[in-house]
Design a protein around this motif. Structure first.
Motif, PDB file in Angstrom:
ATOM      1  N   LYS A 138      22.783  55.660  28.189  1.00 28.50           N
ATOM      2  CA  LYS A 138      24.043  55.007  27.865  1.00 28.50           C
ATOM      3  C   LYS A 138      24.109  53.634  28.529  1.00 28.50           C
ATOM      4  N   GLY A 139      24.956  52.774  28.006  1.00 29.01           N
ATOM      5  CA  GLY A 139      25.264  51.519  28.679  1.00 29.01           C
ATOM      6  C   GLY A 139      26.417  51.752  29.637  1.00 29.01           C
ATOM      7  N   VAL A 140      26.294  51.270  30.854  1.00 25.18           N
ATOM      8  CA  VAL A 140      27.341  51.466  31.856  1.00 25.18           C
ATOM      9  C   VAL A 140      27.664  50.123  32.525  1.00 25.18           C
ATOM     10  N   VAL A 141      28.916  49.713  32.424  1.00 25.60           N
ATOM     11  CA  VAL A 141      29.383  48.502  33.098  1.00 25.60           C
ATOM     12  C   VAL A 141      30.417  48.920  34.140  1.00 25.60           C
ATOM     13  N   VAL A 142      30.197  48.547  35.389  1.00 20.81           N
ATOM     14  CA  VAL A 142      31.126  48.881  36.468  1.00 20.81           C
ATOM     15  C   VAL A 142      32.057  47.682  36.691  1.00 20.81           C
ATOM     16  N   VAL A 143      33.356  47.943  36.548  1.00 25.27           N
ATOM     17  CA  VAL A 143      34.358  46.873  36.616  1.00 25.27           C
ATOM     18  C   VAL A 143      35.328  47.152  37.766  1.00 25.27           C
ATOM     19  N   PRO A 144      35.467  46.227  38.731  1.00 25.74           N
ATOM     20  CA  PRO A 144      36.433  46.426  39.822  1.00 25.74           C
ATOM     21  C   PRO A 144      37.847  46.596  39.278  1.00 25.74           C
ATOM     22  N   ALA A 145      38.596  47.529  39.861  1.00 28.93           N
ATOM     23  CA  ALA A 145      39.952  47.789  39.380  1.00 28.93           C
ATOM     24  C   ALA A 145      40.911  46.655  39.723  1.00 28.93           C
ATOM     25  N   THR A 146      40.622  45.947  40.819  1.00 30.96           N
ATOM     26  CA  THR A 146      41.479  44.834  41.236  1.00 30.96           C
ATOM     27  C   THR A 146      40.764  43.512  40.970  1.00 30.96           C
ATOM     28  N   GLN A 147      41.419  42.646  40.209  1.00 27.34           N
ATOM     29  CA  GLN A 147      40.833  41.358  39.837  1.00 27.34           C
ATOM     30  C   GLN A 147      41.844  40.252  40.074  1.00 27.34           C
ATOM     31  N   GLU A 148      41.557  39.422  41.080  1.00 24.11           N
ATOM     32  CA  GLU A 148      42.410  38.278  41.402  1.00 24.11           C
ATOM     33  C   GLU A 148      43.877  38.700  41.536  1.00 24.11           C
ATOM     34  N   GLY A 149      44.098  39.781  42.301  1.00 23.50           N
ATOM     35  CA  GLY A 149      45.452  40.237  42.559  1.00 23.50           C
ATOM     36  C   GLY A 149      46.037  41.126  41.485  1.00 23.50           C
ATOM     37  N   ARG A 150      45.340  41.269  40.378  1.00 22.17           N
ATOM     38  CA  ARG A 150      45.822  42.095  39.275  1.00 22.17           C
ATOM     39  C   ARG A 150      45.104  43.440  39.293  1.00 22.17           C
ATOM     40  N   THR A 151      45.853  44.522  39.121  1.00 23.17           N
ATOM     41  CA  THR A 151      45.265  45.851  39.081  1.00 23.17           C
ATOM     42  C   THR A 151      45.109  46.294  37.633  1.00 23.17           C
TER      43      THR A 151
END
Length: 254
Positions: A138-151
């Motif tokens: 599978k393709g898996v992209v890990v994305v941080p839940a918090t981005q520039e102060g935005r959740t």
């Protein structure tokens, strides 16, 4: 290590301060070199190389190390090794299925070291094909839940990635895994970039179709085996079909 979100999250938190950082750097650099050899040294025309470079940078590998790996792999600089990808299959404690992905210039050494790590930590090697059917690429992209102060929430990511091919989203607590078919990985990653969202890694991975839930007795045994395998120079990734509850992880961390 993939196939067990809570353990993967714990490992992710420790990665930057891990005493094995030098070993991690070497594996990431090797991955860059092989990607350049397979598809050329231009990240713009070689998505696999692009993602390998991004992952190395996210792990703070120095740019000079990355640049030299690209040059060795593409043939612009001498010294590149003839690496081969080999997948070993096996079982660990409690019947946990394992895929051990190696990138090596010496198959005999890799086989011996993997076998030794298995037998010393309660695991056994299995015949080719006897374990791999339990996993799908599978393709898996890990994305941080918090981005520039935005959740971010799952709905936010689905809105961005669904049309690009995302099949599922796993909540890891401080990050999300966006899962797609391996062929849609680049499309999902590109959609995230177009939406201005940062990501930690984007790569093809092997995810299990079902998982073995580990109790407080089995979890440390499986962790020791996985860590012994991951500590080998030739091992790039270990995929397994276990999961661990928050309650069990709390006892292990304690």
């Amino acid at each position: 290590m993939s196939g067990h979100s809570k353990w993967a999250t714990t490992k992710h938190k420790k990665a930057v301060v891990d005493a094995k950082r030098g070993k991690l750097f070497a594996k990431l650099v090797k991955n860059v070199e092989v990607a350049a050899r397979m598809g050329g040294g231009d990240p713009g025309g070689n998505p696999t190389l692009y993602d390998a470079i991004q992952k190395a940078k996210k792990s703070s590998v120095p740019n000079d190390n990355i640049d030299r790996a690209v040059k060795r792999g593409s043939g612009a600089e001498a010294g590149g090794a003839d690496y081969q990808t080999i997948m070993y299959e096996g079982y660990g404690p409690s019947g946990v299925a394992l895929l051990v992905e190696c990138l090596t210039d010496n198959k005999n050494r890799a086989a011996m070291e993997v076998r030794t790590a298995m037998t010393r930590n309660g695991g056994t090697l299995a015949d080719p094909g006897s374990v791999s059917f339990l996993f799908h690429r599978k393709g898996v992209v890990v994305v941080p839940a918090t981005q520039e102060g935005r959740t971010l929430g799952e709905d936010d990511l689905l809105e961005v990635t669904l049309e690009a091919g995302a099949d599922d989203i796993h909540d890891l607590g401080e990050a999300f895994e966006v899962v797609s078919e391996a062929t849609d990985l680049i499309g999902v990653r590109t959609a995230l970039q177009a939406a201005g969202l940062d990501y930690d890694s984007a790569e093809a991975s092997f995810l299990p179709d079902s998982q073995v839930e580990l109790d407080a007795d089995a979890a440390p045994k499986v962790f020791r085996l996985v860590e012994a395998l991951e500590d080998l120079d030739d091992v790039q990734n270990v995929y397994a079909n276990f999961d661990v509850s928050d309650e069990v992880m709390a006892t292990v961390d304690a």
